[in-house]
Enzyme design. Structure first.
Site: not given
Ligand SMILES: Cc1cc2nc3c(=O)[nH]c(=O)nc-3n(C[C@H](O)[C@H](O)[C@H](O)COP(=O)(O)O)c2cc1C
Length: 333
Positions: A98, A102, A160, A225
């Site tokens: 992905n 955000f 992220s 993550n």
């Protein structure tokens, strides 16, 4: 769902979950209960951030068998995220890539929704910084203020890969500065704060992160993550940019967990995420030092009953070994 584009399938899932009749919380075997950061978790198996970014269906996910649910990442201001397509199923690899970036409706919207829910079951809120923010540390401080009143715990997400430069906050001085600002923003009696890190750290990075976390009064570390690395993959989407999660992340996340465990010596509770798809995977993380586990990608391939199956499998493993509680198993391997 596999006939739909991945993001459409996800939207349809959230919509369907929102239509489920309200049910109570599931009952778990008593051996699965544990206390971490002052919270009592009824089961160690949680839903990782990113599935319910806007806090639309936390209670539905709790009722499906998760012991806790993490919503978010939410940023101070709403943002659209990256252009589509930005979510890819790597079915041959039981993986996901992905680069959502955000996408979320902002903290005010999530906070309003969460304020209306019954405060039953543990719901954490994962906070981040807007992509175009001029002061990222200020965004986290704003996130603590906005979301603490509706969160059972907060997660500071600095890992992220889809917000350029965000992961630089994991480095030395920046991390110390960020955690000091967050510590100052916390109020007495507020929720515990967890820190979520990447699996892609260099060998010397773990020790300083653990020290900064302990000094900055972080209550637990979430490891990890998604990864920007690309272990061997069979799917045609292997070359897509973004963070890889699911089965191929498992060994990297387990390695990172073990490194953090030896760096922290058990002083900082650890929460494992990354490639957990079975009770065996969850058990391996727990004996390696994780007090709790989280999953997301495996839901795509194993369905919503997975959390409950893993919880029951963990209870069976405890019973087989004559252990009375998960706490006895944590770090026992
Ligand atoms: C589509 C997708 C979106 C995600 N979004 C977020 C996010 O907003 N914040 C975050 O901290 N982690 C996010 N993650 C990472 C997961 O929370 C988790 O750390 C990672 O996927 C590894 O677990 P898994 O292999 O069980 O999926 C996302 C993961 C996926 C697959």
């Amino acid at each position: 769902m596999f006939a739909l584009d991945a993001e459409q399938a996800h939207r349809a899932t959230i919509r369907a979950l929102g239509l489920l009749p309200r049910r109570g919380l599931p009952v778990f075997p008593p051996s699965l209960a544990s206390e971490v950061a002052g919270l009592r978790f009824p089961s160690s198996v949680g839903l990782a951030a990113g599935f319910d970014k806007d806090g639309e269906v936390p209670d539905a996910m709790l009722s499906l068998g998760f012991g806790f649910v993490e919503v978010g990442t939410v940023t101070p201001r709403p943002q659209r995220g990256n252009p589509r397509p930005r979510l890819f199923r790597l079915a041959e690899d039981e993986a996901v890539i992905n680069r959502m970036g955000f996408n979320n409706r902002g903290q005010a919207s999530a906070s309003e929704r969460l304020r209306e829910r019954p405060r039953r079951g543990i719901v954490g809120v994962n906070i981040g910084a807007n992509k175009d923010s001029a002061d990222r540390i200020a965004d986290y401080v704003a996130g603590v203020a906005a979301m603490a009143p509706v969160a059972d715990y907060l997660t500071v997400n600095i890992s992220s890969p889809n917000t350029p430069g965000l992961r630089n906050l994991q480095a030395g001085g920046e991390l110390v500065e960020l955690l000091a600002a967050i510590a100052e923003a916390r109020v007495l009696g507020g929720p515990p704060v967890f820190l979520k890190v990447a699996p892609d750290l260099e060998p010397g990075d773990h020790g300083p992160i653990v020290r900064a976390a302990i000094d900055g009064r972080i209550d637990a570390l979430i490891v990890a993550n998604t990864t920007v690395s690309r272990p061997p993959l069979a799917s045609r989407f292997a070359g897509e940019a973004g963070g890889l999660s699911g089965a191929p992340l498992g060994p990297l996340a387990l390695d990172a967990l073990r490194t953090f465990r030896s760096a922290g010596g058990g002083a900082l509770p650890l929460i494992a995420a990354g490639g957990i798809a079975s009770a065996d995977d969850a058990w391996q993380r727990i004996v390696a030092g994780a007090s709790l586990v989280q999953l997301y990608s495996a839901l795509v391939y194993h369905g919503p009953g997975l959390a409950r199956r893993i919880a029951d499998g963990l209870a069976a493993r405890l019973a087989e070994r004559g252990m009375a509680s998960i706490a006895e198993a944590v770090g026992s391997g």
